[in-house]
Motif scaffolding. Structure first.
Motif, PDB file in Angstrom:
ATOM      1  N   GLU A   1       0.846  -1.174   0.000  1.00 13.24           N
ATOM      2  CA  GLU A   1       0.000   0.000   0.000  1.00 13.24           C
ATOM      3  C   GLU A   1       0.893   1.239   0.000  1.00 13.24           C
ATOM      4  O   GLU A   1       2.002   1.246   0.549  1.00 13.24           O
ATOM      5  N   LEU A   2       0.426   2.286  -0.631  1.00 13.06           N
ATOM      6  CA  LEU A   2       1.274   3.429  -0.915  1.00 13.06           C
ATOM      7  C   LEU A   2       1.787   4.105   0.358  1.00 13.06           C
ATOM      8  O   LEU A   2       2.910   4.634   0.376  1.00 13.06           O
ATOM      9  N   LYS A   3       1.001   4.089   1.407  1.00 12.92           N
ATOM     10  CA  LYS A   3       1.403   4.749   2.638  1.00 12.92           C
ATOM     11  C   LYS A   3       2.728   4.220   3.153  1.00 12.92           C
ATOM     12  O   LYS A   3       3.542   4.972   3.710  1.00 12.92           O
TER      13      LYS A   3
ATOM     14  N   ASN B   1       2.947  -5.394   6.279  1.00 15.79           N
ATOM     15  CA  ASN B   1       3.537  -6.738   6.392  1.00 15.79           C
ATOM     16  C   ASN B   1       2.833  -7.771   5.531  1.00 15.79           C
ATOM     17  O   ASN B   1       3.043  -8.975   5.704  1.00 15.79           O
ATOM     18  N   ASP B   2       2.007  -7.312   4.613  1.00 13.95           N
ATOM     19  CA  ASP B   2       1.257  -8.246   3.779  1.00 13.95           C
ATOM     20  C   ASP B   2       1.400  -7.875   2.305  1.00 13.95           C
ATOM     21  O   ASP B   2       0.434  -7.463   1.656  1.00 13.95           O
TER      22      ASP B   2
ATOM     23  N   GLU C   1       1.674 -12.277  -4.806  1.00 16.03           N
ATOM     24  CA  GLU C   1       0.925 -13.269  -5.578  1.00 16.03           C
ATOM     25  C   GLU C   1      -0.091 -12.622  -6.515  1.00 16.03           C
ATOM     26  O   GLU C   1      -0.489 -13.235  -7.510  1.00 16.03           O
ATOM     27  N   LEU C   2      -0.500 -11.389  -6.229  1.00 12.59           N
ATOM     28  CA  LEU C   2      -1.416 -10.706  -7.137  1.00 12.59           C
ATOM     29  C   LEU C   2      -0.771 -10.554  -8.515  1.00 12.59           C
ATOM     30  O   LEU C   2      -1.446 -10.676  -9.537  1.00 12.59           O
ATOM     31  N   CYS C   3       0.528 -10.320  -8.540  1.00  8.89           N
ATOM     32  CA  CYS C   3       1.236 -10.164  -9.816  1.00  8.89           C
ATOM     33  C   CYS C   3       1.235 -11.476 -10.600  1.00  8.89           C
ATOM     34  O   CYS C   3       1.003 -11.482 -11.818  1.00  8.89           O
ATOM     35  N   THR C   4       1.461 -12.583  -9.919  1.00  9.22           N
ATOM     36  CA  THR C   4       1.474 -13.873 -10.616  1.00  9.22           C
ATOM     37  C   THR C   4       0.072 -14.246 -11.080  1.00  9.22           C
ATOM     38  O   THR C   4      -0.113 -14.763 -12.179  1.00  9.22           O
ATOM     39  N   GLN C   5      -0.923 -13.978 -10.247  1.00 15.22           N
ATOM     40  CA  GLN C   5      -2.298 -14.315 -10.616  1.00 15.22           C
ATOM     41  C   GLN C   5      -2.770 -13.496 -11.812  1.00 15.22           C
ATOM     42  O   GLN C   5      -3.389 -14.039 -12.740  1.00 15.22           O
TER      43      GLN C   5
END
Length: 333
Positions: A190-192, A202-203, A207-211
């Protein structure tokens, strides 16, 4: 078996398109040529506020004075900032083989019509400032709201390329592909977290990129995945294999100066045998189903994605205001 040491920048470039994530031309010259270049309101404000960029800011203000009558729908300061964006983009051309990405005003993120007008105006400004510039190389970055993505749909029919930015969910990625975005920028963090050192994210959404990349290839959608908002070299190595990485100057320097064992870095990539993405992904069609899209996006990540998107828009909007205030300060002199 031989296990040579590899230069990390050369390794990443062997697997992924490396794009320059800045409009800092002095830093860019250290690394030679890039494929694409990307930017945002933080970059515009930062560059235009530098003492050695005063000439660019002055030119932008004078441009707005001469041409404001051609663009009655925007304020003097907003037009000057957009002219400044184009001047900065033109400076990057000698170092870029591919496209230059400029971001639409984030304050229009929830207005389809204003995004469309903004993107078309940026193209007009390019032609006025330098008629020789090939505007097919200009990509408009649009915040991935429902309205913004529907604007991308309309802009495609006008021959204007778009990138969906601030992507935090597969719902956004799916819709971006459906409306014809040339590329998307999933935000790994997240940008903040990139602007507030006291804040920990910390999250990371690696995996969003691979999906997203798997989905586009599975559905034969030409949209590229350009991962961004990474934090540190380790995440870049994990994303080696994504279509493109937009990398800030500091991380480029670290990659260029670091060598590690080849087998070690290869095992870090999420693209390949270590990926946890299912063999086949399944998502509904959203392009003409606003109600379903809003419900499913709002529920993504237990509502956190909606907050991350709003936060990113707010941060970029703040820098838009700061950039316009630079213009107002010049006007008063």
């Amino acid at each position: 078996m031989e296990n040579p040491r590899v230069n990390l920048l050369e390794y990443v470039q062997s697997r992924t398109q490396v794009d320059y994530d800045s409009f800092d031309i002095e830093a860019a010259r250290e690394f030679g040529r890039y494929v694409d270049c990307t930017s945002n309101q933080f970059e515009y404000y930062t560059e235009l506020a530098k003492n050695n960029r005063k000439e660019v800011l002055d030119r932008a203000v004078k441009f707005s004075e001469r041409n404001r009558h051609k663009f009655p729908s925007v304020s003097f300061s907003e037009l000057a900032v957009e002219a400044g964006i184009v001047y900065l983009a033109m400076e990057m051309r000698p170092l870029i083989d591919g496209d230059i990405h400029v971001m639409a005003n984030p304050r229009y993120a929830f207005s389809k019509q204003r995004v469309v007008e903004n993107a078309k105006r940026l193209h007009q400004l390019c032609k006025i400032i330098d008629s020789s510039f090939d505007t097919s190389r200009l990509v408009t970055k649009v915040a991935a709201t429902w309205e913004g993505l529907q604007a991308c749909r309309e802009l495609k029919y006008s021959g204007i390329k778009t990138l969906a930015t601030a992507v935090f969910t597969m719902e956004q990625a799916v819709l971006a592909g459906e409306v014809g975005c040339t590329s998307i920028s999933p935000f790994v963090h997240e940008l903040k977290a990139l602007f507030d050192q006291r804040y920990q994210d910390n999250d990371p959404l690696l995996e969003l990129c691979t999906q997203a990349q798997q989905w586009y290839r599975q559905e034969s959608i030409p949209t590229m995945v350009k991962a961004c908002a990474t934090m540190g070299v380790e995440e870049l190595l994990q994303l080696a294999g994504v279509d493109a990485l937009t990398i800030i100057p500091g991380d480029l320097k670290e990659l260029r100066s670091t060598y590690r064992l080849e087998n070690e870095v290869k095992t870090l990539s999420l693209f390949g045998h270590t990926s946890t993405v299912p063999e086949k992904l399944s998502y509904p069609c959203y392009i003409d189903d606003e109600a379903r899209y809003r419900v499913e996006f709002d529920a993504a990540e237990d509502g956190k994605a909606q907050l991350k998107l709003g936060q990113a828009i707010t941060i970029f909007s703040d820098f838009q205001v700061k950039a316009e205030n630079l213009v107002k300060a010049v006007e008063k002199i």
